[in-house]
Design a protein around this motif. Structure first.
Motif, PDB file in Angstrom:
ATOM      1  N   ASP A 174      13.320   1.050 -10.422  1.00 32.36           N
ATOM      2  CA  ASP A 174      13.074   2.242  -9.259  1.00 32.36           C
ATOM      3  C   ASP A 174      12.241   1.763  -8.091  1.00 32.36           C
ATOM      4  O   ASP A 174      11.825   2.415  -7.372  1.00 32.36           O
ATOM      5  CB  ASP A 174      12.797   3.428  -9.408  1.00 32.36           C
ATOM      6  N   SER A 175      12.360   0.270  -8.016  1.00 29.76           N
ATOM      7  CA  SER A 175      11.217  -0.207  -6.748  1.00 29.76           C
ATOM      8  C   SER A 175      12.113  -0.162  -5.578  1.00 29.76           C
ATOM      9  O   SER A 175      11.284   0.098  -4.580  1.00 29.76           O
ATOM     10  CB  SER A 175      11.078  -1.529  -7.035  1.00 29.76           C
ATOM     11  N   VAL A 176      13.350   0.206  -5.627  1.00 29.96           N
ATOM     12  CA  VAL A 176      13.965   0.554  -4.299  1.00 29.96           C
ATOM     13  C   VAL A 176      14.235   1.972  -3.850  1.00 29.96           C
ATOM     14  O   VAL A 176      13.897   2.255  -2.872  1.00 29.96           O
ATOM     15  CB  VAL A 176      15.617  -0.177  -4.346  1.00 29.96           C
ATOM     16  N   SER A 177      14.601   2.696  -4.858  1.00 31.61           N
ATOM     17  CA  SER A 177      14.647   4.086  -4.712  1.00 31.61           C
ATOM     18  C   SER A 177      13.346   4.960  -4.570  1.00 31.61           C
ATOM     19  O   SER A 177      13.420   6.145  -3.944  1.00 31.61           O
ATOM     20  CB  SER A 177      15.567   4.695  -5.930  1.00 31.61           C
ATOM     21  N   PHE A 178      12.568   4.148  -4.983  1.00 32.33           N
ATOM     22  CA  PHE A 178      11.087   4.938  -4.884  1.00 32.33           C
ATOM     23  C   PHE A 178       9.918   3.568  -4.223  1.00 32.33           C
ATOM     24  O   PHE A 178       9.422   3.032  -5.167  1.00 32.33           O
ATOM     25  CB  PHE A 178      10.538   5.230  -6.190  1.00 32.33           C
ATOM     26  N   PRO A 179      10.098   3.538  -2.933  1.00 33.26           N
ATOM     27  CA  PRO A 179       9.372   2.539  -2.479  1.00 33.26           C
ATOM     28  C   PRO A 179       7.871   2.464  -2.787  1.00 33.26           C
ATOM     29  O   PRO A 179       7.108   1.548  -2.558  1.00 33.26           O
ATOM     30  CB  PRO A 179       9.449   2.834  -0.928  1.00 33.26           C
ATOM     31  N   GLU A 180       7.232   3.803  -3.312  1.00 34.98           N
ATOM     32  CA  GLU A 180       5.843   3.555  -3.608  1.00 34.98           C
ATOM     33  C   GLU A 180       5.768   2.908  -4.851  1.00 34.98           C
ATOM     34  O   GLU A 180       4.489   2.248  -5.105  1.00 34.98           O
ATOM     35  CB  GLU A 180       5.492   5.173  -3.813  1.00 34.98           C
ATOM     36  N   VAL A 181       6.628   2.705  -5.680  1.00 33.70           N
ATOM     37  CA  VAL A 181       6.565   1.859  -6.877  1.00 33.70           C
ATOM     38  C   VAL A 181       6.299   0.165  -6.251  1.00 33.70           C
ATOM     39  O   VAL A 181       5.369  -0.497  -6.700  1.00 33.70           O
ATOM     40  CB  VAL A 181       7.928   1.917  -7.531  1.00 33.70           C
ATOM     41  N   LYS A 182       7.162  -0.036  -5.210  1.00 37.92           N
ATOM     42  CA  LYS A 182       7.270  -1.558  -4.599  1.00 37.92           C
ATOM     43  C   LYS A 182       5.752  -1.704  -4.156  1.00 37.92           C
ATOM     44  O   LYS A 182       5.016  -2.678  -4.276  1.00 37.92           O
ATOM     45  CB  LYS A 182       8.067  -1.455  -3.538  1.00 37.92           C
ATOM     46  N   GLN A 183       5.387  -0.606  -3.432  1.00 37.72           N
ATOM     47  CA  GLN A 183       4.060  -0.734  -2.709  1.00 37.72           C
ATOM     48  C   GLN A 183       2.771  -0.904  -3.677  1.00 37.72           C
ATOM     49  O   GLN A 183       1.953  -1.784  -3.508  1.00 37.72           O
ATOM     50  CB  GLN A 183       3.650   0.455  -1.818  1.00 37.72           C
ATOM     51  N   ALA A 184       3.045  -0.071  -4.707  1.00 34.49           N
ATOM     52  CA  ALA A 184       1.951  -0.145  -5.544  1.00 34.49           C
ATOM     53  C   ALA A 184       1.971  -1.472  -6.298  1.00 34.49           C
ATOM     54  O   ALA A 184       0.630  -2.037  -6.518  1.00 34.49           O
ATOM     55  CB  ALA A 184       2.229   0.919  -6.598  1.00 34.49           C
ATOM     56  N   VAL A 185       2.980  -2.107  -6.647  1.00 37.05           N
ATOM     57  CA  VAL A 185       2.873  -3.459  -7.382  1.00 37.05           C
ATOM     58  C   VAL A 185       2.321  -4.549  -6.505  1.00 37.05           C
ATOM     59  O   VAL A 185       1.666  -5.377  -7.150  1.00 37.05           O
ATOM     60  CB  VAL A 185       4.311  -3.788  -8.115  1.00 37.05           C
ATOM     61  N   GLN A 186       3.033  -4.317  -5.309  1.00 36.27           N
ATOM     62  CA  GLN A 186       2.580  -5.366  -4.173  1.00 36.27           C
ATOM     63  C   GLN A 186       1.255  -5.092  -3.951  1.00 36.27           C
ATOM     64  O   GLN A 186       0.112  -6.450  -4.007  1.00 36.27           O
ATOM     65  CB  GLN A 186       3.314  -5.315  -2.962  1.00 36.27           C
ATOM     66  N   ASP A 187       0.701  -4.027  -3.846  1.00 34.39           N
ATOM     67  CA  ASP A 187      -1.093  -3.833  -3.717  1.00 34.39           C
ATOM     68  C   ASP A 187      -1.687  -4.482  -4.862  1.00 34.39           C
ATOM     69  O   ASP A 187      -2.669  -5.086  -4.825  1.00 34.39           O
ATOM     70  CB  ASP A 187      -1.471  -2.589  -3.444  1.00 34.39           C
ATOM     71  N   TYR A 188      -1.092  -4.197  -6.170  1.00 39.54           N
ATOM     72  CA  TYR A 188      -1.945  -4.444  -7.306  1.00 39.54           C
ATOM     73  C   TYR A 188      -2.085  -5.978  -7.537  1.00 39.54           C
ATOM     74  O   TYR A 188      -3.237  -6.488  -7.910  1.00 39.54           O
ATOM     75  CB  TYR A 188      -1.370  -3.906  -8.575  1.00 39.54           C
ATOM     76  N   SER A 189      -1.018  -6.655  -7.074  1.00 39.92           N
ATOM     77  CA  SER A 189      -0.964  -8.109  -7.332  1.00 39.92           C
ATOM     78  C   SER A 189      -1.294  -8.970  -6.230  1.00 39.92           C
ATOM     79  O   SER A 189      -1.291 -10.327  -6.229  1.00 39.92           O
ATOM     80  CB  SER A 189       0.365  -8.573  -7.824  1.00 39.92           C
ATOM     81  N   ARG A 190      -1.808  -8.389  -5.117  1.00 40.01           N
ATOM     82  CA  ARG A 190      -2.002  -9.053  -3.922  1.00 40.01           C
ATOM     83  C   ARG A 190      -2.848 -10.210  -4.019  1.00 40.01           C
ATOM     84  O   ARG A 190      -2.669 -11.553  -3.742  1.00 40.01           O
ATOM     85  CB  ARG A 190      -2.501  -8.121  -2.591  1.00 40.01           C
ATOM     86  N   LEU A 191      -3.996 -10.036  -4.532  1.00 42.86           N
ATOM     87  CA  LEU A 191      -4.884 -11.097  -4.827  1.00 42.86           C
ATOM     88  C   LEU A 191      -4.882 -11.832  -6.210  1.00 42.86           C
ATOM     89  O   LEU A 191      -5.942 -12.551  -6.535  1.00 42.86           O
ATOM     90  CB  LEU A 191      -6.213 -10.612  -4.597  1.00 42.86           C
ATOM     91  N   ARG A 192      -3.886 -11.669  -6.820  1.00 37.98           N
ATOM     92  CA  ARG A 192      -3.754 -12.101  -8.169  1.00 37.98           C
ATOM     93  C   ARG A 192      -3.078 -13.448  -8.209  1.00 37.98           C
ATOM     94  O   ARG A 192      -1.702 -13.541  -7.996  1.00 37.98           O
ATOM     95  CB  ARG A 192      -3.263 -11.263  -9.187  1.00 37.98           C
ATOM     96  N   ARG A 193      -3.627 -14.711  -8.587  1.00 36.63           N
ATOM     97  CA  ARG A 193      -2.936 -15.994  -8.458  1.00 36.63           C
ATOM     98  C   ARG A 193      -2.182 -16.265  -9.827  1.00 36.63           C
ATOM     99  O   ARG A 193      -1.348 -17.192  -9.902  1.00 36.63           O
ATOM    100  CB  ARG A 193      -4.095 -17.080  -8.255  1.00 36.63           C
ATOM    101  N   ASP A 194      -2.378 -15.335 -10.761  1.00 30.65           N
ATOM    102  CA  ASP A 194      -1.867 -15.504 -12.149  1.00 30.65           C
ATOM    103  C   ASP A 194      -0.560 -14.565 -12.225  1.00 30.65           C
ATOM    104  O   ASP A 194       0.144 -14.498 -13.176  1.00 30.65           O
ATOM    105  CB  ASP A 194      -2.676 -15.220 -13.284  1.00 30.65           C
TER     106      ASP A 194
END
Ligand SMILES: C[S@@+](CC[C@H](N)C(=O)[O-])C[C@H]1O[C@@H](n2cnc3c(N)ncnc32)[C@H](O)[C@@H]1O
Length: 212
Positions: A174-194
């Motif tokens: 549901d990353s498209v139907s609920f954009p908050e999912v997308k935002q959360a995962v992008q923010d969470y992984s932003r500084l993660r090189r792994d």
């Protein structure tokens, strides 16, 4: 028109089926045949995945990733009627693993379906809020599909992602139907090189996060 007539002359049987089913049903039938090349032993899974739901187009992906990457310990957050659960259970059955599911609801329908498929021995269901579960061991595949809010998704990632082993994955529906999912995962992984992210845009969206 010309190309349709040519097709009908060349494939009269398929043209008849098309005429009888109509465009949508015909495409659906073709899709379920072409995308699901499951072997005979997995036939119940192809039937399960061909039923049109809000997630059915992702079930083969969840199954395939789990089997091919040998992801034996699967944690599922959000079970409802068990669509994703059955796909994950069919996968761990192939590789000798287990699915641990959490849901605040009883999920009676899921329990019934899983019993019908004879998959209970691969499943451990816990009723309760996933954020308060006592999980503290390595995870190969974390699947998240609960409230889809920014806050809940972020907390679920913070709570469970550290347990995902290197080489494991996180999938999120549901990353498209609920954009908050997308935002959360992008923010969470932003500084993660792994972490490497991929997103499917069909059938409400599915994120696949690979952890190096
Ligand atoms: C979209 S449905 C899950 C669909 C399911 N994955 C499937 O494929 O059929 C979301 C589910 O998350 C559950 N849920 C919501 N908040 C939760 C929480 N904090 N902990 C565990 N489950 C939760 C709901 O009860 C609901 O059954």
């Amino acid at each position: 028109m010309m190309s349709e007539m040519k097709f009908a002359l060349k494939h009269p049987k398929q043209a008849l089926v098309y005429a009888l089913l109509g465009d949508t049903e015909y495409r659906h039938m073709r899709w379920s045949r072409s995308c699901l090349t499951a072997k005979d032993s997995a036939l119940p899974f192809s039937l399960h995945a061909s039923k049109a739901t809000d997630i059915h187009e992702h079930l083969v992906t969840l199954f395939m990733l789990t089997v091919e990457l040998n992801l034996r310990t699967v944690v599922e957050l959000g079970t409802r009627g068990g669509e994703s659960t059955v796909a994950l259970l069919m996968a761990v059955k192939e590789i000798g693993g287990k699915v641990f599911s959490y849901d605040v609801d009883e999920c009676s329908e899921a329990k019934h379906v899983i019993k019908q498929y004879g998959l209970e021995e691969y499943w451990e269901f816990t009723r309760g809020d996933d954020l308060f579960a006592k999980w503290n061991s390595p995870i190969d595949h974390l699947f998240i599909d609960t409230t889809h809010t920014y806050e809940q998704t972020s907390k679920e990632l913070q709570r469970y992602e550290p347990f995902v082993r290197s080489g494991g994955i996180v999938t999120m529906h549901d990353s498209v139907s609920f954009p908050e999912v997308k935002q959360a995962v992008q923010d969470y992984s932003r500084l993660r090189r792994d972490i490497k992210l991929y997103e499917y845009l069909n059938n409400n969206g599915l994120f696949v996060l690979f952890k190096k």
